[in-house]
Design an enzyme around this catalytic site. Structure first.
Site, short mmCIF file in Angstrom:
data_model
loop_
_atom_site.label_atom_id
_atom_site.label_comp_id
_atom_site.label_asym_id
_atom_site.label_seq_id
_atom_site.Cartn_x
_atom_site.Cartn_y
_atom_site.Cartn_z
N GLY A 25 24.95 -2.93 31.45
CA GLY A 25 23.99 -1.94 31.92
C GLY A 25 24.73 -0.89 32.74
N ALA A 27 25.40 -0.71 35.93
CA ALA A 27 26.39 -1.23 36.89
C ALA A 27 27.69 -1.61 36.19
CB ALA A 27 25.80 -2.44 37.63
N SER A 54 18.58 -0.91 32.49
CA SER A 54 18.95 0.45 32.90
C SER A 54 18.44 1.49 31.90
CB SER A 54 20.48 0.60 33.00
OG SER A 54 21.05 -0.43 33.73
N TRP A 56 15.89 1.50 30.23
CA TRP A 56 14.44 1.67 30.25
C TRP A 56 13.95 2.38 31.51
CZ3 TRP A 56 11.90 -3.51 28.23
CH2 TRP A 56 12.38 -3.76 26.93
N ALA A 57 14.85 2.66 32.45
CA ALA A 57 14.41 3.27 33.71
C ALA A 57 13.81 4.64 33.42
CB ALA A 57 15.59 3.41 34.66
N GLY A 59 12.11 6.60 36.10
CA GLY A 59 12.10 7.46 37.28
C GLY A 59 13.36 8.30 37.39
N GLY A 60 14.45 7.70 37.78
CA GLY A 60 15.70 8.43 37.95
C GLY A 60 16.52 7.83 39.07
N GLU A 125 8.49 10.30 44.45
CA GLU A 125 7.99 8.96 44.15
C GLU A 125 7.52 8.33 45.45
OE1 GLU A 125 10.63 6.66 41.70
OE2 GLU A 125 10.60 8.15 40.11
N HIS A 245 5.78 -3.86 39.83
CA HIS A 245 5.42 -2.45 39.66
C HIS A 245 3.93 -2.37 39.40
CE1 HIS A 245 5.41 1.69 38.37
NE2 HIS A 245 6.70 1.80 38.65
N ARG A 291 5.15 0.51 47.15
CA ARG A 291 4.85 -0.10 45.86
C ARG A 291 4.15 -1.45 45.98
NH1 ARG A 291 9.68 0.42 41.57
NH2 ARG A 291 9.12 2.60 41.65
N HIS A 350 9.15 -6.34 38.07
CA HIS A 350 9.90 -5.12 37.72
C HIS A 350 11.32 -5.16 38.25
CE1 HIS A 350 10.45 -0.90 36.80
NE2 HIS A 350 10.71 -0.61 38.06
N GLU A 374 21.31 -5.14 39.69
CA GLU A 374 20.16 -5.93 40.12
C GLU A 374 20.52 -7.39 40.43
OE1 GLU A 374 16.74 -5.45 37.62
OE2 GLU A 374 15.56 -6.90 38.77
N ARG A 385 12.03 -2.61 47.63
CA ARG A 385 12.94 -1.52 47.28
C ARG A 385 12.21 -0.18 47.22
NH1 ARG A 385 14.00 0.85 42.22
NH2 ARG A 385 12.51 -0.63 41.37
#
Ligand code: SIN
Length: 547
Positions: A25, A27, A54, A56-57, A59-60, A125, A245, A291, A350, A374, A385
């Protein structure tokens, strides 16, 4: 030695690589690229770029690159979201390094969105005091970042890829990690195992979402890294803290597709089946509350039978396809049109804030072993987080690990297989039976170790997990899932308070004596599980006698 397995030692394929990275991923790939030209070998169970969380993320990456933003403000938001358990120095240093890592990603070819003035476009966010999330094509950050890194890795001759190999175990000698045991996933005889020696092993093999019935994580996020490290004796931290999430799209898919929080950042609201705007009563920041608070409110609406939906019709409306092409495609494939329809949602496992304990440069408690992404617990996330801090943590720690190892030739070690921490294989899996067991485990975790927990449920979960462990079938997949599930359930049982992502209905408030991180070893977990089972059996016996 395991029954019915054979082992081979691979050396030829690895000549010259003293560093092994498990996981491909963000990392894993970023560590390899930052280490270049130092030779490294990446072990990946899937072809490069496929099957990682990773990618599938949506947001950013959070980074204080906006004009009026500062690293101090980013750190403060991270610390506040973490509900008392973030290590402040960690938050400050990570926030400070964030802009440099964004520069690295730009240099690797990541096409972050820019505004008309050429500045990076920033999303808002939840729990961020500023617009601070750099993104790509609206909600395509993960896929675009991974695409750029896969291309960069394939151009880099110092990086060898052993794809379609599944790491099974760490090989240790005198408490030092000296290599990896793995299986080739394409072989029908999966009992043939291969040992490779290493001077340094970096575990970057992702999270645990698949331990739960509803998750946004891909199929391989099942706690393998945690289980391997725990079996080898590494210390785990903050295992009880799982982030749910609030807005996974509830269309019966496994994994559940995500509706990014950036939609709420752009004004989308949460409503129940009666059209009630329920977040207004829950928190001053309503949809942009932390969240965990939003996830519990959504959970409550669903368990009370009202249902929960994301309403993007007014705030985003016709701009949806252009602003959020990924989510739009998912909705259309499910027969929904978010321009006109409400999106049905449910909380989903999530992200795991807990994991393998590391220090500020990614070193674990075992010599020879580093962890990032992760799978690691660095102290950055605390109990909850902050959105879009996960990809950030992955790149910051990947760079730190690379710096720690850079230029040091560690040499490959000779593996002595008898010293390995091998999983027990009771029987080769009959596929259907394995699937049934996995289903039971996932249902148990969602029901008893999910958004809302209590002593009775956690004890019941541990009892079920122990029954599986002492049952007739243990496969490598079940072994790892069980190990990770037990770490989470026991840590959740021991934390008799509510904080961040961990909510106990029998202890609904935070308690000062618990305002500290939790640390566990596998031995501690096993002892606690045995105690719980013995206590349960005794209570049962007393009930039988008294009736
Ligand atoms: C999201 O896009 O809502 C998820 C981002 C994250 O998990 O940080």
């Amino acid at each position: 030695m395991q029954m019915g397995t054979t082992r081979k030692s691979i050396t030829g394929a690895l000549d010259g690589s003293d560093i092994i990275i498990v996981g491909a991923g963000l990392a894993g790939l970023f560590t390899a690229l930052k280490l270049a030209p130092h030779p490294v070998t990446i072990i990946s169970a899937t072809p490069l770029g496929i099957g990682t969380a990773s990618s599938w993320a949506q947001g950013g990456i959070a980074a204080a690159v906006g004009e009026s933003d500062t690293a101090e403000a980013h750190a403060e938001d991270t610390i506040r979201a973490g509900a008392g358990l973030v290590e402040p120095k960690m938050a400050e240093s990570v926030a400070r390094e964030a802009p440099d890592r964004i520069e690295d990603l730009l240099a690797f070819g990541v096409p972050f969105d820019r505004n008309l003035e050429g500045l990076l476009e920033l999303s808002r966010e939840a729990a961020h005091s500023k617009r601070r999330v750099v993104r790509v094509k609206g909600d395509m950050a993960g896929a675009s970042i991974m695409n750029a890194l896969v291309n960069a890795v394939s151009r880099q001759p110092s990086i060898k890829i052993l794809d379609q190999y599944e790491a099974r175990n760490l090989i240790t000698q005198d408490s030092r990690v000296i290599g990896i045991r793995m299986a080739y996933t394409q072989k029908t005889d999966a009992s043939e195992l291969y040992d490779i020696g290493a001077g340094a092993v970096i575990l970057a093999a992702g999270g645990i979402g698949q331990l739960y019935e509803v998750t946004t994580n891909p199929g391989l996020s099942r706690g393998d890294a945690l289980a391997m490290a725990a079996r080898a004796g590494a210390i785990m931290a903050d295992s009880e803290f799982v982030q749910f999430h609030p807005t996974a799209i509830n269309i019966g898919k496994d994994p559940a597709p995500l509706a990014t929080e950036a939609l709420r950042g752009d004004g989308a609201t949460l409503v129940n089946g009666a059209g009630g705007h329920f977040m207004k009563q829950v928190h001053d920041d309503a949809e942009l509350a932390p969240r965990d608070i939003v996830a519990r409110a959504v959970h409550r609406e669903i368990t009370n039978g009202r249902g929960a939906f994301l309403d993007c019709r007014t705030a985003i409306g016709r701009e949806f396809p252009e602003k959020f092409p990924g989510v739009y495609k998912i909705c259309r494939e499910a027969g929904l049109d978010p321009i006109h329809d409400l999106i049905p949602i449910a909380p989903a496992a999530h992200y795991h804030m807990g994991g393998i304990l590391t220090d500020a440069i990614g070193r674990t408690s075992l010599d020879g072993l580093w962890a990032c992404g992760e799978a690691a617990s660095t102290g950055l996330h605390g109990a909850n987080r902050l959105a879009s801090n996960s990809l950030l943590e992955a790149v910051v720690f990947a760079a730190r690990i690379a710096q720690d190892l850079q230029g040091r030739y560690l040499g490959t070690r000779h593996c002595n297989p008898d010293k390995s921490t091998a999983p027990r294989l009771k029987k080769q899996a009959a596929g259907d039976v394995e699937e049934e067991i996995v289903k039971t485990l996932r249902q148990t975790m969602s029901r008893h170790v999910g958004v809302v927990r209590n002593e009775e449920g956690l004890t019941a979960a541990i009892d079920i997990l122990e029954n599986i462990e002492h049952g007739p079938l243990i496969t490598p997949k079940i072994e790892n899932m069980l190990c990770a599930a037990k770490l989470i359930a026991t840590a959740a049982l021991e934390r008799e308070e509510s904080r961040g992502g961990h909510f106990r209905s029998d202890h609904p408030q935070p308690r000062e004596e618990f305002r500290k991180r939790s640390f566990q070893t596998r031995e501690h977990t096993d002892r606690l599980c045995a105690k719980v089972v013995a206590r349960k059996a005794k209570t049962h016996l007393n009930l039988v006698h008294s009736s």
